[in-house]
Scaffold this motif. Sequence first.
Motif, mmCIF file in Angstrom:
data_model
loop_
_atom_site.group_PDB
_atom_site.id
_atom_site.type_symbol
_atom_site.label_atom_id
_atom_site.label_comp_id
_atom_site.label_asym_id
_atom_site.label_seq_id
_atom_site.Cartn_x
_atom_site.Cartn_y
_atom_site.Cartn_z
ATOM 1 N N LEU A 143 0.807 -1.216 0.000
ATOM 2 C CA LEU A 143 0.000 0.000 0.000
ATOM 3 C C LEU A 143 0.841 1.267 0.000
ATOM 4 C CD1 LEU A 143 -2.965 -1.024 2.330
ATOM 5 C CD2 LEU A 143 -2.813 -1.066 -0.170
ATOM 6 N N SER A 144 2.127 1.164 0.338
ATOM 7 C CA SER A 144 2.995 2.348 0.242
ATOM 8 C C SER A 144 3.107 2.835 -1.202
ATOM 9 C CB SER A 144 4.377 2.049 0.815
ATOM 10 O OG SER A 144 5.006 0.977 0.121
ATOM 11 N N ASN A 145 2.794 1.975 -2.176
ATOM 12 C CA ASN A 145 2.790 2.413 -3.580
ATOM 13 C C ASN A 145 1.799 3.547 -3.817
ATOM 14 O OD1 ASN A 145 4.763 0.767 -4.770
ATOM 15 N ND2 ASN A 145 3.327 -0.926 -5.076
ATOM 16 N N LEU A 146 0.717 3.566 -3.046
ATOM 17 C CA LEU A 146 -0.310 4.588 -3.251
ATOM 18 C C LEU A 146 0.249 5.990 -3.068
ATOM 19 C CD1 LEU A 146 -3.296 2.943 -1.337
ATOM 20 C CD2 LEU A 146 -2.809 2.854 -3.792
ATOM 21 N N MET A 171 -12.325 0.542 0.037
ATOM 22 C CA MET A 171 -10.950 1.011 -0.174
ATOM 23 C C MET A 171 -10.952 2.333 -0.935
ATOM 24 S SD MET A 171 -8.375 -1.065 0.898
ATOM 25 C CE MET A 171 -7.055 -1.036 -0.306
ATOM 26 N N LEU A 172 -11.768 2.399 -1.965
ATOM 27 C CA LEU A 172 -11.876 3.612 -2.775
ATOM 28 C C LEU A 172 -12.261 4.803 -1.904
ATOM 29 C CD1 LEU A 172 -12.138 4.850 -5.740
ATOM 30 C CD2 LEU A 172 -14.569 4.265 -5.529
ATOM 31 N N ARG A 173 -13.258 4.598 -1.036
ATOM 32 C CA ARG A 173 -13.762 5.681 -0.185
ATOM 33 C C ARG A 173 -12.777 6.025 0.932
ATOM 34 N NH1 ARG A 173 -17.922 3.049 2.178
ATOM 35 N NH2 ARG A 173 -16.500 2.459 3.843
ATOM 36 N N ASP A 174 -12.319 5.011 1.654
ATOM 37 C CA ASP A 174 -11.520 5.260 2.855
ATOM 38 C C ASP A 174 -10.158 5.865 2.533
ATOM 39 O OD1 ASP A 174 -13.657 4.183 4.185
ATOM 40 O OD2 ASP A 174 -12.697 2.248 4.606
ATOM 41 N N LEU A 175 -9.585 5.475 1.397
ATOM 42 C CA LEU A 175 -8.261 5.978 1.018
ATOM 43 C C LEU A 175 -8.336 7.088 -0.024
ATOM 44 C CD1 LEU A 175 -6.303 2.585 0.871
ATOM 45 C CD2 LEU A 175 -6.424 4.223 2.750
ATOM 46 N N GLN A 176 -9.562 7.469 -0.402
ATOM 47 C CA GLN A 176 -9.763 8.542 -1.388
ATOM 48 C C GLN A 176 -8.900 8.317 -2.635
ATOM 49 O OE1 GLN A 176 -8.993 12.041 1.141
ATOM 50 N NE2 GLN A 176 -11.209 12.324 1.285
ATOM 51 N N LEU A 177 -9.015 7.115 -3.165
ATOM 52 C CA LEU A 177 -8.122 6.704 -4.244
ATOM 53 C C LEU A 177 -8.327 7.511 -5.518
ATOM 54 C CD1 LEU A 177 -8.219 2.820 -3.770
ATOM 55 C CD2 LEU A 177 -6.508 4.451 -2.940
ATOM 56 N N ASP A 178 -9.571 7.925 -5.787
ATOM 57 C CA ASP A 178 -9.818 8.658 -7.023
ATOM 58 C C ASP A 178 -9.180 10.037 -7.011
ATOM 59 O OD1 ASP A 178 -11.984 9.002 -5.006
ATOM 60 O OD2 ASP A 178 -12.674 10.532 -6.414
ATOM 61 N N ALA A 179 -8.764 10.522 -5.838
ATOM 62 C CA ALA A 179 -8.043 11.800 -5.769
ATOM 63 C C ALA A 179 -6.573 11.637 -6.130
ATOM 64 C CB ALA A 179 -8.169 12.393 -4.367
ATOM 65 N N ARG A 180 -6.090 10.401 -6.165
ATOM 66 C CA ARG A 180 -4.679 10.135 -6.469
ATOM 67 C C ARG A 180 -4.472 9.920 -7.965
ATOM 68 N NH1 ARG A 180 -2.230 7.877 -1.423
ATOM 69 N NH2 ARG A 180 -3.882 7.777 0.133
ATOM 70 N N CYS A 181 -5.358 9.118 -8.558
ATOM 71 C CA CYS A 181 -5.219 8.783 -9.977
ATOM 72 C C CYS A 181 -6.516 8.149 -10.440
ATOM 73 C CB CYS A 181 -4.029 7.845 -10.203
ATOM 74 S SG CYS A 181 -4.223 6.214 -9.435
ATOM 75 N N GLU A 182 -6.591 7.800 -11.710
ATOM 76 C CA GLU A 182 -7.774 7.129 -12.242
ATOM 77 C C GLU A 182 -7.860 5.718 -11.669
ATOM 78 O OE1 GLU A 182 -10.167 6.956 -16.404
ATOM 79 O OE2 GLU A 182 -7.987 6.924 -16.513
ATOM 80 N N VAL A 183 -9.088 5.316 -11.304
ATOM 81 C CA VAL A 183 -9.325 4.003 -10.711
ATOM 82 C C VAL A 183 -10.172 3.179 -11.670
ATOM 83 C CG1 VAL A 183 -10.277 2.739 -8.745
ATOM 84 C CG2 VAL A 183 -9.187 4.972 -8.385
ATOM 85 N N LEU A 184 -9.761 1.945 -11.891
ATOM 86 C CA LEU A 184 -10.427 1.035 -12.820
ATOM 87 C C LEU A 184 -11.067 -0.114 -12.042
ATOM 88 C CD1 LEU A 184 -7.361 0.693 -15.221
ATOM 89 C CD2 LEU A 184 -9.221 2.364 -15.434
ATOM 90 N N PHE A 185 -12.337 -0.406 -12.319
ATOM 91 C CA PHE A 185 -13.015 -1.593 -11.782
ATOM 92 C C PHE A 185 -13.285 -2.522 -12.963
ATOM 93 C CE2 PHE A 185 -15.224 -0.697 -7.465
ATOM 94 C CZ PHE A 185 -14.058 -0.162 -6.946
ATOM 95 N N SER A 186 -12.794 -3.747 -12.846
ATOM 96 C CA SER A 186 -12.895 -4.714 -13.934
ATOM 97 C C SER A 186 -13.480 -6.022 -13.402
ATOM 98 C CB SER A 186 -11.500 -4.977 -14.514
ATOM 99 O OG SER A 186 -11.530 -5.943 -15.538
ATOM 100 N N PRO A 187 -14.420 -6.650 -14.106
ATOM 101 C CA PRO A 187 -14.943 -7.935 -13.641
ATOM 102 C C PRO A 187 -13.972 -9.075 -13.938
ATOM 103 C CG PRO A 187 -15.959 -7.357 -15.726
ATOM 104 C CD PRO A 187 -15.071 -6.197 -15.346
#
Length: 225
Positions: A143-146, A171-187
Amino acid sequence: MESETSTPEPVSTDRLRLTEIFVSLQGEARTAGRVTTFVRLTGCPLRCQYCDTAYAFHGGEWWNFDAILDKVRELGAHHVCVTGGEPLAQKRAHTLLTMLCDAGFDVSLETSGSLDVSAVDPRVSRIVDIKTPDSHESHRNLLSNLDVLTPHDQLKFVICSRADYEWSRAMLRDLQLDARCEVLFSPSFTQVDPTQLADWVVEDRLPVRFQFQLHKVLWNDEPGR
């Protein structure tokens, strides 16, 4: 009298073990649909239960950097994706990434998220997985990669179940990932219906890019496509 013990051949510092180099359409991420040259390195320390490139775990052939660059130029695509396996498991992958950037290519790196990406050339778009619980490898997430990701990079979640979706959403909400970079959800291709995942994303108004693997639809996981 000559010694019966032969001197080991020196280990070359200008080569990598490759499974394949080929040109196709990029099947996912920001450049999905673009003609892309794929450089697939051999080896991976992870064993995700949905892996579609287990043929890259072992074998492969040694290529020196000049031969790789020559082949990439020959194939003629401007976009180059270095993938695996896990490409960063070979430390000299960093050198290849820089050489590709220096040669004028638009370069991306697909990596499992289990190894440090901070030393990757900043010109490279890093596509970093976050492994979900149902991948069976979530304990390997570094997670340090984030902390080093920029808007030039992308984070990818492969969703295997509703429980995986809810974990990823948290994870998306708690770490505010979309503020860091684009986030992809894939099935996960055989485990979650793409329409179902798309409906979940829309229902929750998630700030992510829904994607599915275009190459699977077109060529059904055929190697080299």
